[in-house]
Design an enzyme around this catalytic site. Structure first.
Site: not given
Ligand code: CO
Length: 210
Positions: A100, A103, A46, A48, A44
């Site tokens: 994750h 998400c 993302d 993090r 992803c």
């Molecule tokens: Co995500």
């Protein structure tokens, strides 16, 4: 605390490059000459879930493709090009398909939240949700449903990956290549395997129903 500006980032970059070169003289020159990663990460976007960092791999060791909700779509030329280059040219040996928990792309698919253009992108996650409606409905609350949908999404995307010509051809010619559906916990920083490693021999283990 204010966020660092671009000059701060450039200064950090200079300091990082110095530090790497000090501890491994010639590091960058060696990498500039060639890359020979053994791993491909599909994850992803993302912030993090920083791919190299969470698996402790240095520059040159991990080939990376990231998009919102870690999708592998057969009409996505970007993702397919990355997979083909990694498998055919770099001869990578392992592909991690990493989702994750928490998400927001997956969550938006579950809740129907309006998130703009990305709604179209995450449409495949809604399809997965529809396919597993009964299993998801049996879970106690939306958090549990979101967590499970994050897992199901990884499994579905791994299945899509298995169905690509690149992977099928690699296995057909006997190339050593295994796929690893994994999920990352934002709350503990841990990666967990969702199935055993998948190779040519057990490629049908994934997603028996739905
Ligand atoms: Co995500």
């Amino acid at each position: 605390m204010t966020a660092p500006d671009i000059n701060d980032l450039l200064a950090r970059n200079a300091a990082w490059a110095r530090k790497v070169e000090e501890s491994s003289p010639g590091f960058f020159k060696g990498l500039a000459a060639q890359q020979a990663p053994k791993y491909l990460w599909i994850g992803c976007a993302d912030s993090r879930v920083p791919a190299n960092e969470v698996v402790g791999l240095a520059p040159g060791e991990l080939f990376v493709h990231r998009n919102v909700a870690n999708l592998v779509q057969l009409a996505d030329l970007n993702c397919l090009s990355v997979v083909q280059f990694a498998v055919d040219r770099l001869q990578i040996e392992h592909i991690l398909v990493c989702g994750h928990y928490g998400c927001s792309g997956v969550r938006a698919a579950l809740t129907g939240d309006r998130i703009g253009l990305a709604e179209h992108w995450i449409r495949p996650v809604r399809d997965t949700m529809d396919d597993y409606r009964d299993e998801l409905a049996a879970l106690p609350d939306d958090d549990a449903r979101a967590d499970r949908l994050c897992e199901l999404n990884v499994l579905r995307q791994t299945r899509n990956l298995i169905h690509t010509q690149t992977i099928q051809d690699a296995w057909a010619r006997g190339q050593a290549l295994s796929l690893h559906p994994v999920i990352y916990g934002l709350k503990d920083g841990r990666l967990r395997e969702l199935t055993q490693p998948i190779t040519a021999d057990n490629q049908n283990v994934i997603l028996p129903k739905g």
